[in-house]
Write a protein that holds these residues in place. Structure first.
Motif, mmCIF file in Angstrom:
data_model
loop_
_atom_site.group_PDB
_atom_site.id
_atom_site.type_symbol
_atom_site.label_atom_id
_atom_site.label_comp_id
_atom_site.label_asym_id
_atom_site.label_seq_id
_atom_site.Cartn_x
_atom_site.Cartn_y
_atom_site.Cartn_z
ATOM 1 N N LEU A 1 0.834 -1.210 0.000
ATOM 2 C CA LEU A 1 0.000 0.000 0.000
ATOM 3 C C LEU A 1 0.866 1.256 0.000
ATOM 4 N N VAL A 2 1.928 1.250 0.815
ATOM 5 C CA VAL A 2 2.772 2.449 0.884
ATOM 6 C C VAL A 2 3.609 2.597 -0.387
ATOM 7 N N HIS A 3 4.005 1.472 -0.978
ATOM 8 C CA HIS A 3 4.762 1.545 -2.229
ATOM 9 C C HIS A 3 3.894 2.164 -3.331
ATOM 10 N N ALA A 4 2.599 1.827 -3.302
ATOM 11 C CA ALA A 4 1.601 2.498 -4.164
ATOM 12 C C ALA A 4 1.875 2.391 -5.656
ATOM 13 N N ASP A 5 2.236 1.186 -6.090
ATOM 14 C CA ASP A 5 2.293 0.943 -7.532
ATOM 15 C C ASP A 5 0.861 0.934 -8.055
ATOM 16 N N PRO A 6 0.547 1.745 -9.057
ATOM 17 C CA PRO A 6 -0.854 1.818 -9.515
ATOM 18 C C PRO A 6 -1.356 0.517 -10.129
ATOM 19 N N ALA A 7 -0.448 -0.433 -10.440
ATOM 20 C CA ALA A 7 -0.876 -1.709 -11.005
ATOM 21 C C ALA A 7 -0.928 -2.817 -9.955
ATOM 22 N N ALA A 8 -0.626 -2.490 -8.689
ATOM 23 C CA ALA A 8 -0.566 -3.519 -7.648
ATOM 24 C C ALA A 8 -1.967 -3.904 -7.174
ATOM 25 N N GLU A 9 -2.084 -5.140 -6.669
ATOM 26 C CA GLU A 9 -3.392 -5.660 -6.275
ATOM 27 C C GLU A 9 -3.927 -5.016 -5.004
ATOM 28 N N TRP A 10 -3.101 -4.817 -3.976
ATOM 29 C CA TRP A 10 -3.643 -4.308 -2.697
ATOM 30 C C TRP A 10 -4.221 -2.901 -2.808
ATOM 31 N N PRO A 11 -3.535 -1.978 -3.470
ATOM 32 C CA PRO A 11 -4.154 -0.650 -3.621
ATOM 33 C C PRO A 11 -5.509 -0.735 -4.326
ATOM 34 N N LEU A 12 -5.618 -1.600 -5.334
ATOM 35 C CA LEU A 12 -6.875 -1.760 -6.070
ATOM 36 C C LEU A 12 -7.989 -2.262 -5.153
ATOM 37 N N VAL A 13 -7.681 -3.307 -4.405
ATOM 38 C CA VAL A 13 -8.695 -3.904 -3.541
ATOM 39 C C VAL A 13 -9.060 -2.953 -2.394
ATOM 40 N N ALA A 14 -8.060 -2.225 -1.902
ATOM 41 C CA ALA A 14 -8.339 -1.249 -0.844
ATOM 42 C C ALA A 14 -9.266 -0.153 -1.358
ATOM 43 N N ALA A 15 -9.074 0.242 -2.617
ATOM 44 C CA ALA A 15 -9.925 1.291 -3.188
ATOM 45 C C ALA A 15 -11.343 0.770 -3.405
ATOM 46 N N VAL A 16 -11.481 -0.439 -3.922
ATOM 47 C CA VAL A 16 -12.827 -0.923 -4.246
ATOM 48 C C VAL A 16 -13.637 -1.183 -2.977
ATOM 49 N N LEU A 17 -12.964 -1.667 -1.923
ATOM 50 C CA LEU A 17 -13.705 -2.002 -0.702
ATOM 51 C C LEU A 17 -13.762 -0.842 0.289
ATOM 52 N N ASP A 18 -13.241 0.300 -0.090
ATOM 53 C CA ASP A 18 -13.239 1.475 0.788
ATOM 54 C C ASP A 18 -12.536 1.167 2.112
ATOM 55 N N ALA A 19 -11.318 0.617 2.013
ATOM 56 C CA ALA A 19 -10.532 0.289 3.205
ATOM 57 C C ALA A 19 -10.055 1.565 3.891
ATOM 58 N N GLN A 20 -9.728 1.427 5.168
ATOM 59 C CA GLN A 20 -9.207 2.542 5.954
ATOM 60 C C GLN A 20 -7.774 2.212 6.387
ATOM 61 N N CYS A 21 -6.882 3.180 6.270
ATOM 62 C CA CYS A 21 -5.487 2.983 6.646
ATOM 63 C C CYS A 21 -5.224 3.678 7.972
ATOM 64 N N CYS B 1 0.117 1.170 10.212
ATOM 65 C CA CYS B 1 0.052 0.086 11.197
ATOM 66 C C CYS B 1 -1.014 -0.945 10.875
ATOM 67 N N GLU B 2 -2.131 -0.496 10.332
ATOM 68 C CA GLU B 2 -3.246 -1.418 10.154
ATOM 69 C C GLU B 2 -4.074 -1.003 8.947
ATOM 70 N N VAL B 3 -4.661 -1.993 8.290
ATOM 71 C CA VAL B 3 -5.618 -1.735 7.213
ATOM 72 C C VAL B 3 -6.940 -2.358 7.638
ATOM 73 N N ARG B 4 -8.024 -1.597 7.503
ATOM 74 C CA ARG B 4 -9.344 -2.091 7.906
ATOM 75 C C ARG B 4 -10.229 -2.266 6.686
#
Ligand SMILES: Cc1cc2nc3c(=O)[nH]c(=O)nc-3n(C[C@H](O)[C@H](O)[C@H](O)COP(=O)(O)OP(=O)(O)OC[C@H]3O[C@@H](n4cnc5c(N)ncnc54)[C@H](O)[C@@H]3O)c2cc1C
Ligand code: FES
Ligand code: FES
Lengths: 293, 163
Positions: free
Chosen positions: A116-136, A168-171
């Protein structure tokens, strides 16, 4: 190829890590799985004065469920998420996405927080965090704040984190009743970064009518892009072909891709349309499959 | 508890293939270089040094890792297995034997990485399908064989263990 010299510390607690990071100033960085950071150091595309190694922080590696929220510690490895029964039961899209991250040896080490912190726009975690409205959940020595993933990503490899902060955490919200999802990724070989990836989550009622919809695009924009405009198109529908096409066209119009050796901007935009249709189809197919069980 | 400090070198203890080592290392030394230069165990190869080719794959605390993406100091206290630890004396490991039998290597540069990745793959999927083998080894590059015989060799071991 060797990294330029640096100083190294391996704290045993988050508090200690935060103090070291603060003491190191702008020239200190944290090391998580090292699967993105160490290549940059080895290639000398990056250098740092000091490194704070988070790998012994057991208080950052956990998977917990609190009612409707899944709390995942930032140092949880991709592989731990891929095989977690608790996550599979609560939000299976996360297991699906984890399995697509790199190769086995990469997943054994790389962490969700690092990705998430590396924030590659093609990476899976940033994508899934965006779609599910995750909180950092971010912490510094004297502050703690929570920021929505949809606001966290600013540009390729750039986020809203401050140099003295640790993620520290992703929700993630647990999948609601009636939730179905789709995940489509285009890449040359398994384990490669996506050329384009689409993730969606819909909630469908017993008759298959959609009440809420969320869709995001990876690999075709400077950040993972949550395309809010598709929700009104899909909501109230039953996944008719014309609806999926309209939603896919909306998604393709929303992105601003750049081209590279893996695909031109125009190709990526066209793939956003194709994969959006497939992801929505996949989601409705899940519903039909469940109805048969 | 003593406060953790930044350091430029550190004394580490690791167990490699069952043998204990204690060495002082500069903190920037990559684990792969530590294994090759400090310990003289040269079966672990370095191809790309940035995580892409898999030649440097070893087993750390039971899981396959890229030794070019770890610093030696991070392995302090860990249990490592390299290719040198795979055979039982003069008896080759079943995977080594299968690579031999199936002509799964030509120049051999990639072989140690493939073997260590295959060890972890079979540990996690004792009965892998061909597709699972292909996915499991997708992080290892070979410029000679065309992969077909490598897949065959791993399949042969998986089948042996079922019968
Ligand atoms: C061959 C190869 C293939 C790959 N394929 C894919 C792929 O298909 N998809 C994909 O998504 N990724 C892929 N990756 C990248 C991999 O997923 C990394 O694990 C991930 O991008 C970074 O996570 P990390 O834990 O390794 O972080 P690190 O590399 O340790 O750190 C990355 C950056 O984030 C910072 N950071 C890390 N953790 C924190 C934290 N908790 N708080 C604050 N800052 C932090 C670091 O300072 C650094 O700047 C691949 C990597 C390789 C080598
Ligand atoms: S040398 Fe480590 S992956 Fe290529
Ligand atoms: S046998 Fe030569 S690289 Fe694989």
């Amino acid at each position: 190829m060797k990294p330029a010299p640096f100083k190294y510390a391996r704290p045993d607690s988050v508090d200690e890590a935060l103090a070291l990071l603060q003491a190191g100033g702008d020239e200190a960085k944290v090391l998580a799985g090292g699967q993105s950071f160490v290549p940059l150091l080895n290639l000398r595309m990056a250098s740092v004065e000091s490194i704070v190694d988070l790998n012994r922080l057991d208080d950052l590696a956990y998977i917990k469920r609190d009612n409707d929220t899944l709390r995942i510690g930032a140092m949880t490895r991709h592989r731990q998420i891929e095989v977690s029964d608790e996550i599979r039961a609560a939000q299976p899209l996360l297991c699906r996405a984890a399995a697509e991250v790199g190769h086995l040896a990469i997943r054994n080490r790389g962490t969700i927080g690092g990705s998430l912190v590396h924030a590659d726009p093609a990476a899976e975690w940033p994508l899934v965090a965006a779609v599910l409205d995750a909180q950092c959940v971010l912490r510094s020595q004297d502050n703690s704040r929570t920021i929505a993933a949809r606001e966290f990503f600013l540009a390729p490899l750039m986020t809203a984190i401050e140099p003295n902060e640790i993620l520290c955490e992703v929700r993630f919200p647990v999948a609601p009743v009636g939730a179905v999802w789709g995940f489509q990724e285009l890449c040359r070989r398994p384990g490669d970064f996506a050329i384009v990836a689409i993730a969606c989550q819909l909630t469908l009622d017993d008759g298959g009518t959609c009440s809420t919809a969320s869709l995001a695009v990876g690999g075709a924009h400077s950040t993972p892009l949550h395309v809010a405009e598709v929700e009104p198109i899909i909501s109230g529908s039953q996944g008719e072909a014309a609806v999926m096409t309209a939603a896919a066209e909306k998604a393709a119009a929303a992105v601003d891709p750049s081209g590279d050796v893996h695909g031109s901007a125009d190709y990526r935009r066209r793939m956003v349309k194709v994969l959006t249709q497939r992801a929505l189809k996949e989601a409705w197919a899940q519903k039909r499959k469940r109805a048969l069980q | 508890m003593a406060e953790t400090q930044f350091a430029e070198s550190q004394t580490i203890r690791v167990r490699v293939n069952g043998q204990e080592y204690e060495r002082e290392v500069p903190v920037r030394r990559l684990l792969a270089d530590f294994i090759r230069h400090d310990l003289g165990l040269t079966a672990t190869h370095l191809g790309c040094e940035h995580g892409v080719c898999g030649a440097c794959t070893i087993i750390m605390d039971g899981e396959s890792v890229r030794s070019c993406l770890l610093f030696a100091v991070q392995a302090d206290g860990a249990e490592l297995q390299t290719l040198e630890g795979l055979a039982d004396g003069d008896d080759m490991h079943p995977l080594q034997q299968a690579f031999w039998d199936n002509h799964a290597l030509q120049c051999g540069f990639c072989t140690s990485g493939f073997l260590m990745s295959a060890v972890d793959l079979l540990d996690k999927h004792p009965r892998p399908s061909e597709e699972e083998i292909r996915h499991g080894l997708s992080g290892n590059l070979c410029r000679c064989t065309g992969y077909a015989n490598i897949i065959k060799a791993v399949q042969a071991v998986a089948e042996q263990s079922q019968s």
